[in-house]
Design an enzyme around this catalytic site. Structure first.
Site, PDB file in Angstrom:
ATOM      1  N   GLY A 127       4.905   2.319   1.452  1.00 19.91           N
ATOM      2  CA  GLY A 127       5.925   3.123   0.794  1.00 19.91           C
ATOM      3  C   GLY A 127       6.388   4.248   1.717  1.00 19.91           C
ATOM      4  O   GLY A 127       7.581   4.467   1.903  1.00 19.91           O
ATOM      5  N   ASP A 128       5.418   4.932   2.335  1.00 25.15           N
ATOM      6  CA  ASP A 128       5.755   6.035   3.253  1.00 25.15           C
ATOM      7  C   ASP A 128       6.613   5.504   4.404  1.00 25.15           C
ATOM      8  O   ASP A 128       7.607   6.108   4.796  1.00 25.15           O
ATOM      9  CB  ASP A 128       4.484   6.671   3.837  1.00 25.15           C
ATOM     10  N   SER A 150       0.840  -1.195   0.000  1.00 23.53           N
ATOM     11  CA  SER A 150       0.000   0.000   0.000  1.00 23.53           C
ATOM     12  C   SER A 150       0.873   1.243   0.000  1.00 23.53           C
ATOM     13  O   SER A 150       2.080   1.174   0.253  1.00 23.53           O
ATOM     14  CB  SER A 150      -0.892   0.012   1.242  1.00 23.53           C
ATOM     15  N   LYS A 151       0.222   2.356  -0.265  1.00 23.77           N
ATOM     16  CA  LYS A 151       0.921   3.633  -0.254  1.00 23.77           C
ATOM     17  C   LYS A 151       1.583   3.852   1.109  1.00 23.77           C
ATOM     18  O   LYS A 151       2.689   4.353   1.217  1.00 23.77           O
ATOM     19  CB  LYS A 151      -0.087   4.743  -0.538  1.00 23.77           C
ATOM     20  N   ARG A 152       0.870   3.431   2.140  1.00 21.74           N
ATOM     21  CA  ARG A 152       1.411   3.613   3.492  1.00 21.74           C
ATOM     22  C   ARG A 152       2.715   2.828   3.707  1.00 21.74           C
ATOM     23  O   ARG A 152       3.607   3.276   4.404  1.00 21.74           O
ATOM     24  CB  ARG A 152       0.368   3.234   4.545  1.00 21.74           C
TER      25      ARG A 152
END
Ligand code: GLU
Length: 507
Positions: free
Chosen positions: A269-270, A265-267
């Site tokens: 990546g963060d 998920s994008k999270r």
């Protein structure tokens, strides 16, 4: 034999940043179309007004453009089946929902949001699944439980309604997925999905089937998360009388977190410090900015190559492929069923390979904005020479500056501690003579600088190893960078001497 022209589609909903899984879906569609001399359609599925996000459609198109993927038909380009935005095709869908009602395959449901909530609460408390399905529909306000007169009265009074599919009880539905093989579903377990919403807009389920039919799509490739919807779609194809035209489906495996634990998920990546979207995305609702592969310094060719191999085995040892090579080799039966773990280090490896392959003149164009941001003015010739020297050290285009700033500016600090560790009177007198010899030199070419350096070493009686590292640190500030004589040549005689002087003064 089926001689239909291959037509595939990428059908994103414009709801936000384009996840790398989405790009891979586009890519597999595109490669398949190219392989079979077919057509690739971009269709925007924007019927869910509540999820619509301003700018997302343009952003998706820019991402495809950056990746080098050009649709044959799209909202921008038009085509024989225009419009390609579902919100502009609204008039197409209601008639099919009506047809399903007339054939007893769908029904009106008048339940208010409050009534639905009560139903959900009740079933949750009783420990049943709280879906609107073959069991619960008998207790709700719909055209299956109301009389024809009651229904007509409600319709005449413009009572808001949705149209739901009537899932049959106890049927087994089968289809052959191009990746997974035979897949079956028990219809009793599937809920009565809404097909047409109260605002007259179709849901994804109705719109995707109608448009795949009207646009003569032959193969539909989409993410694995859509597999649970397949029974609804299968029935719609059948109920609408189009079963023989149903596309072949492939449900693409998920891209997993690096540790293999669930969907990336994008999270993630963060949290782990890598991009997940193709390009920078700024959410207009929150102004939150998410970094993309492009802005992180990836070349599109590397990004696309890396993504293609994330789930597809080309069947050869080779790892670097152009788009044409991939299209020639592509086949769905070499796509894995299981999820593919994302590996950022491997992604950077691909990018490094492509940076080496890319022409320096072309790289210079990509790097110029970085210099402009720092108010650095450099000739193309110098920039290209610097690129030739440092590209080998860059995994990302964005690493260019940290690998090369000393070519453009005098380092603000130098690692004097590292020099002092081996500093001696001999070293000091060596560097003093080196300065003098440099000042006297008429030929500032790489080889001559090296000759002067070597001769000075002999005269000073110092070991080469003891002279080289301090020399490097004096020029670049630390223990890194390409060949030190190449650096001296490129920064020039005056600047080299100035840096030696500054360093000696601070020791
Ligand atoms: N609109 C769907 C999405 O956002 C498309 C799924 C499909 O390709 O059928 O992913």
């Amino acid at each position: 034999m089926d001689t239909k022209k291959v037509r595939v589609r990428f059908a994103p909903s414009p709801t936000g940043g384009l996840h790398l899984g989405g790009v891979r879906t586009v890519l597999y569609n595109y490669l398949f179309a190219k392989k079979h001399g077919g057509e690739f359609v971009l269709r925007i599925e924007d019927t869910d007004q509540s999820r619509f996000v301003e700018g997302a459609e343009e952003y998706i198109m820019k991402c495809l453009e950056w990746c080098g993927i050009e649709p044959d038909e799209s909202p921008l380009k038009g085509g024989p089946f225009a419009p390609y935005r579902q919100s502009e095709r609204k008039a197409n869908y209601a008639q099919y929902a009506q047809q399903l009602i007339n054939d007893g395959k769908a029904y009106y449901a008048f339940d208010t949001p409050e009534e639905l909530e009560v139903m959900r609460e009740k079933y949750k408390m009783e420990g049943h699944s709280a879906q609107y399905d073959n069991r619960t529909r008998a207790f709700m306000r719909n055209s299956l439980t109301l009389t024809a007169d009651e229904v007509n009265t409600l319709l005449a009074a413009n009572t808001p309604y949705v149209i739901r599919i009537k899932m049959p009880v106890g049927e087994t539905l089968l289809f052959t997925d191009m990746i997974r093989g035979a897949v079956s579903f028990d219809t009793s377990l599937v809920d009565d999905k809404v097909l047409l919403k109260a605002d007259g807009m179709p849901t994804y389920h109705l719109a995707v089937v109608v448009d795949d039919y009207l646009m003569k799509i032959t193969h539909a490739f989409r993410g694995e998360e859509w597999l649970p919807s397949a029974p609804v779609h299968l029935l719609l194809w059948r109920y609408l009388g189009w079963e023989n035209d149903m596309p072949e489906w492939a449900h693409l495996p998920l891209i997993l977190k690096p540790d293999g634990n669930g969907k990336l998920s994008k999270r993630d990546g963060d949290r782990l410090g890598f991009p997940v979207f193709a390009m920078d995305w700024i959410d207009p609702r929150t102004n939150e900015q998410t970094t993309g592969f492009r802005e992180r310094g990836f070349l599109p060719e590397a990004f696309v190559n890396m993504l293609a191999l994330l789930g597809w085995n080309p069947g050869v040892e080779q790892e670097l492929f152009s788009m044409e090579e991939m299209a020639a080799l592509f086949s769905m039966d070499r796509v894995h069923k299981g999820g593919a773990k994302f590996d950022y280090e491997k992604a950077k490896w691909f990018n490094h390979q492509y940076i080496q392959k890319t022409d320096n003149v072309q790289l210079a164009e990509l790097i110029k904005p970085q210099l402009a941001d720092k108010n650095i003015i450099a000739t193309d010739q110098k920039l290209i020479q610097v690129i030739a020297l440092v590209k080998e050290r860059c995994h990302l285009l964005n690493e260019f500056w940290e690998q090369s700033y000393f070519f453009f500016v005098t380092p603000q600090t130098i690692d004097t501690a590292a020099i002092q560790a081996k500093w001696s009177d001999t070293a000091k007198s060596f560097f003093q003579s080196l300065q003098t010899n440099f000042i006297a030199s008429a030929d500032w070419s790489h080889d001559n600088i090296e000759t002067i350096f070597n001769n000075t070493i002999i005269d000073a009686g110092i070991k080469k190893g003891e002279a080289m590292l301090p020399f490097r640190i004096m020029l670049v500030g630390g223990k890194f960078g390409p060949g030190v004589f190449a650096i001296a040549e490129l920064i020039g005689k005056e600047e080299t001497i100035k840096r030696l002087q500054n360093a000696l003064a601070s020791l």
